[in-house]
Design a protein around this motif. Sequence first.
Motif, PDB file in Angstrom:
ATOM      1  N   PRO A 101       0.810  -1.234   0.000  1.00  0.00           N
ATOM      2  CA  PRO A 101       0.000   0.000   0.000  1.00  0.00           C
ATOM      3  C   PRO A 101       0.834   1.271   0.000  1.00  0.00           C
ATOM      4  CG  PRO A 101      -0.955  -1.600   1.491  1.00  0.00           C
ATOM      5  CD  PRO A 101       0.351  -2.172   1.053  1.00  0.00           C
ATOM      6  N   ASP A 102       1.933   1.295   0.777  1.00  0.00           N
ATOM      7  CA  ASP A 102       2.775   2.499   0.832  1.00  0.00           C
ATOM      8  C   ASP A 102       3.314   2.843  -0.551  1.00  0.00           C
ATOM      9  OD1 ASP A 102       2.270   2.246   3.482  1.00  0.00           O
ATOM     10  OD2 ASP A 102       4.360   2.046   4.121  1.00  0.00           O
ATOM     11  N   SER A 103       3.857   1.839  -1.227  1.00  0.00           N
ATOM     12  CA  SER A 103       4.487   2.069  -2.539  1.00  0.00           C
ATOM     13  C   SER A 103       3.457   2.477  -3.578  1.00  0.00           C
ATOM     14  CB  SER A 103       5.222   0.799  -2.987  1.00  0.00           C
ATOM     15  OG  SER A 103       6.221   0.439  -2.050  1.00  0.00           O
ATOM     16  N   ARG A 104       2.309   1.829  -3.554  1.00  0.00           N
ATOM     17  CA  ARG A 104       1.260   2.157  -4.514  1.00  0.00           C
ATOM     18  C   ARG A 104       0.796   3.601  -4.341  1.00  0.00           C
ATOM     19  NH1 ARG A 104      -4.848  -0.113  -4.109  1.00  0.00           N
ATOM     20  NH2 ARG A 104      -5.722   0.912  -5.949  1.00  0.00           N
ATOM     21  N   TYR A 105       0.621   4.018  -3.101  1.00  0.00           N
ATOM     22  CA  TYR A 105       0.185   5.385  -2.852  1.00  0.00           C
ATOM     23  C   TYR A 105       1.252   6.388  -3.278  1.00  0.00           C
ATOM     24  CZ  TYR A 105      -1.831   9.437  -0.522  1.00  0.00           C
ATOM     25  OH  TYR A 105      -2.372  10.678  -0.267  1.00  0.00           O
ATOM     26  N   ILE A 106       2.495   6.103  -2.970  1.00  0.00           N
ATOM     27  CA  ILE A 106       3.574   7.026  -3.318  1.00  0.00           C
ATOM     28  C   ILE A 106       3.661   7.205  -4.827  1.00  0.00           C
ATOM     29  CG2 ILE A 106       6.103   7.224  -3.376  1.00  0.00           C
ATOM     30  CD1 ILE A 106       6.101   6.186  -0.489  1.00  0.00           C
ATOM     31  N   ARG A 107       3.498   6.122  -5.585  1.00  0.00           N
ATOM     32  CA  ARG A 107       3.535   6.253  -7.043  1.00  0.00           C
ATOM     33  C   ARG A 107       2.414   7.166  -7.534  1.00  0.00           C
ATOM     34  NH1 ARG A 107       5.184   0.773  -6.926  1.00  0.00           N
ATOM     35  NH2 ARG A 107       3.034   0.044  -7.058  1.00  0.00           N
ATOM     36  N   ASN A 108       1.214   7.002  -6.995  1.00  0.00           N
ATOM     37  CA  ASN A 108       0.093   7.863  -7.391  1.00  0.00           C
ATOM     38  C   ASN A 108       0.328   9.309  -6.983  1.00  0.00           C
ATOM     39  OD1 ASN A 108      -2.664   6.456  -8.447  1.00  0.00           O
ATOM     40  ND2 ASN A 108      -1.433   4.995  -7.280  1.00  0.00           N
ATOM     41  N   LEU A 109       0.931   9.506  -5.810  1.00  0.00           N
ATOM     42  CA  LEU A 109       1.207  10.866  -5.349  1.00  0.00           C
ATOM     43  C   LEU A 109       2.227  11.555  -6.247  1.00  0.00           C
ATOM     44  CD1 LEU A 109       0.827  13.100  -3.272  1.00  0.00           C
ATOM     45  CD2 LEU A 109       2.559  11.985  -1.848  1.00  0.00           C
ATOM     46  N   THR A 110       3.248  10.820  -6.679  1.00  0.00           N
ATOM     47  CA  THR A 110       4.254  11.440  -7.557  1.00  0.00           C
ATOM     48  C   THR A 110       3.645  11.839  -8.888  1.00  0.00           C
ATOM     49  OG1 THR A 110       4.976   9.275  -8.402  1.00  0.00           O
ATOM     50  CG2 THR A 110       6.152  10.175  -6.499  1.00  0.00           C
ATOM     51  N   HIS A 111       2.741  11.021  -9.421  1.00  0.00           N
ATOM     52  CA  HIS A 111       2.078  11.384 -10.686  1.00  0.00           C
ATOM     53  C   HIS A 111       1.184  12.607 -10.506  1.00  0.00           C
ATOM     54  CE1 HIS A 111       3.566   8.183 -13.186  1.00  0.00           C
ATOM     55  NE2 HIS A 111       3.167   7.246 -12.347  1.00  0.00           N
ATOM     56  N   LEU A 112       0.528  12.690  -9.373  1.00  0.00           N
ATOM     57  CA  LEU A 112      -0.303  13.866  -9.097  1.00  0.00           C
ATOM     58  C   LEU A 112       0.552  15.123  -9.055  1.00  0.00           C
ATOM     59  CD1 LEU A 112      -2.856  15.379  -8.170  1.00  0.00           C
ATOM     60  CD2 LEU A 112      -2.352  14.611  -5.825  1.00  0.00           C
ATOM     61  N   LEU A 113       1.668  15.062  -8.348  1.00  0.00           N
ATOM     62  CA  LEU A 113       2.517  16.246  -8.189  1.00  0.00           C
ATOM     63  C   LEU A 113       3.276  16.579  -9.464  1.00  0.00           C
ATOM     64  CD1 LEU A 113       3.884  15.448  -4.624  1.00  0.00           C
ATOM     65  CD2 LEU A 113       2.312  17.295  -5.228  1.00  0.00           C
ATOM     66  N   GLU A 114       3.657  15.576 -10.226  1.00  0.00           N
ATOM     67  CA  GLU A 114       4.451  15.825 -11.428  1.00  0.00           C
ATOM     68  C   GLU A 114       3.589  16.227 -12.617  1.00  0.00           C
ATOM     69  OE1 GLU A 114       8.313  13.802 -13.509  1.00  0.00           O
ATOM     70  OE2 GLU A 114       6.749  12.455 -12.819  1.00  0.00           O
ATOM     71  N   ASP A 115       2.450  15.546 -12.803  1.00  0.00           N
ATOM     72  CA  ASP A 115       1.640  15.755 -14.004  1.00  0.00           C
ATOM     73  C   ASP A 115       0.291  16.400 -13.714  1.00  0.00           C
ATOM     74  OD1 ASP A 115       3.672  14.326 -15.352  1.00  0.00           O
ATOM     75  OD2 ASP A 115       2.703  12.427 -14.827  1.00  0.00           O
ATOM     76  N   GLY A 116      -0.064  16.527 -12.442  1.00  0.00           N
ATOM     77  CA  GLY A 116      -1.408  17.007 -12.123  1.00  0.00           C
ATOM     78  C   GLY A 116      -2.470  16.001 -12.509  1.00  0.00           C
ATOM     79  N   ALA A 117      -2.089  14.706 -12.583  1.00  0.00           N
ATOM     80  CA  ALA A 117      -2.991  13.661 -13.054  1.00  0.00           C
ATOM     81  C   ALA A 117      -3.380  12.741 -11.917  1.00  0.00           C
ATOM     82  CB  ALA A 117      -2.334  12.863 -14.182  1.00  0.00           C
ATOM     83  N   VAL A 118      -4.633  12.324 -11.939  1.00  0.00           N
ATOM     84  CA  VAL A 118      -5.147  11.391 -10.936  1.00  0.00           C
ATOM     85  C   VAL A 118      -5.767  10.207 -11.664  1.00  0.00           C
ATOM     86  CG1 VAL A 118      -6.739  11.067  -9.018  1.00  0.00           C
ATOM     87  CG2 VAL A 118      -5.633  13.264  -9.339  1.00  0.00           C
ATOM     88  N   SER A 119      -5.264   9.021 -11.403  1.00  0.00           N
ATOM     89  CA  SER A 119      -5.825   7.826 -12.034  1.00  0.00           C
ATOM     90  C   SER A 119      -6.655   6.991 -11.072  1.00  0.00           C
ATOM     91  CB  SER A 119      -4.703   6.957 -12.611  1.00  0.00           C
ATOM     92  OG  SER A 119      -3.790   6.577 -11.592  1.00  0.00           O
TER      93      SER A 119
END
Length: 580
Positions: free
Chosen positions: A156-174
């Motif tokens: 769970p930690d790793s999965r969340y961190i990957r999503n957070l980096t995409h949000l901060l880098e691209d402004g994208a939420v999947s």
Amino acid sequence: MTRRLPLLAGLAFLASFSAFAEAPSAAGEERRAAEADELSEHFRDFVDEAIGEGLLTPTGQAPAADPVPASIQLFRGRLAPADAAAPVEVDSACITDTVLDTQPFEEFTSYEDFLNWRAEQVVTGGSLTPADVAMAYISIGLYAEARLQVSGMEDPDSRYIRNLTHLLEDGAVSEIELFEQVAACNMFGDIWLSLARLSLLDEQGVNLLDLNLMSYRRLPYRLKTRTASLAVPSLDRMEQSLLAEKLMADFSAEEVRRAPSLSFNRAVLDLNQGGPEREQALRKFLQVPELRSQAAAVLMRHGLPVEADLQEELVGELLENVQRLPRGSDVRASLETMLKGPGELSDYEMISELAELPAMQDPKTHKMLGNQLVARLQKDFDGEDRLANLAAMSAVGENKDILSGNASQDDVTESAARFAGTLGLMTVMTTLSQDIRESESLVSDRAALAFRMQDFASLRDLTQTRPGNADVMRFAAMGAILMNDRTWLAKVGSKVALDAATVVDLIETDAASGNWLLPAAVYTAAERITQEEYRPRVDAVLALKFGKAEPRLQRIKLSQIPEHLRQIGSALDANFQETP
């Protein structure tokens, strides 16, 4: 060789760190065991305190839980034997409590700060997990490096961190559900859920961010800057300038000047006050590749012009944004905010493409898209730009499905049909008219166009379908005169209202044809006309009919009628000039 020294030194440093972690001293092991036991005691104290405050409710009736494998670590530290017999249930989507805690990185402003922190952790024997290092990287804006730390890991930690980096880098939420689940069980998750919702232009993100301003203010500088750069444009688009100003108030004037993203935010908010200087301040960002699209979008929302290639680029980006809206997000709210504003980004082709996307098939979303199309059509039909009128006319014909069921469908379709009439597009006008309940004025326009285009077949059809329309019968009678069709004239003549304007039109047409088909009763009515605006025209026709020799009857081809009309018109003008 000298260029390799830093790399070799770094590898040596990591190797020493790895050796230190794999072969701890006995004293160190005992110390960490004691710390873990102390942490366990603190955890139990925390639970006891939460129960005392009413935040947790003890239950003695819960069924005995199945034994938990020793390989499963429920929380950091060591479990006492008594704890192992009664494991704590943890939501599979929830992450470790301290993963999102950025307080250890609060003073980070550079990569050097990260290196110093990591070295300090090694020297003091601190335990560094991949998630810890990833969050440290995130704190200084190194999102790709953060993802590498948790690459291939599915906890769970790793999965969340990957999503957070995409949000901060691209402004994208999947996976918006992931942010919601973590926020429900982790005290540090609300700030990122609010940012995720704002990236989707979800109004819930506004309230949540407002409630978490303190968490925002405690973020490391670079992370706070990135959060503001993503949140402020969204807040401005959602007309939440007050909250956007609160975010910007956390930076000094010098910090805003140094950071391009903060300078852009300042220009976006200042444009709301209007003025050419503020417009020019924002236009400077059209030259910044990573900000040009956002700058163009803001300008267009304020009704300010941008280049055509930028408009096309924005349309493409908007389509991509809609396509990547995550499952579970409020598609209608997001799309409505994307499309609203006086400077529409939405051209007709884009709306057509949006309507074909799976996310748009919901009836309420489809209705909202139809309302957006109608608003754009009405705006273009009300304007004087002929190219915009033409584009709107085409859009009505191509988007019948989107307009279907809309309360304004008949109005915009009628506007399209009228414009087709001004262009002489009889077939288009007729086709569009078939889809709506025609007004009498539109029927009159169709009859006028049919007569002007010498489409007498269409006029005949209109006399069958709309016999009660006075203009239809008037133009039909005039068509019968031009075609020298006495039978048709007799059929429709009885239904023609002989008002002054109609009588004048009929006798002028009779004179133009040269066949003099009208009965004497019509000319008697013409002689009785006294209105000054009609009298000269009546006298000119009567002089032509009765003043000189009867014009000889002649049969002419249909294609010759326009030339004959021109010649007769010239003769009438000359005759009129000779009349005292």
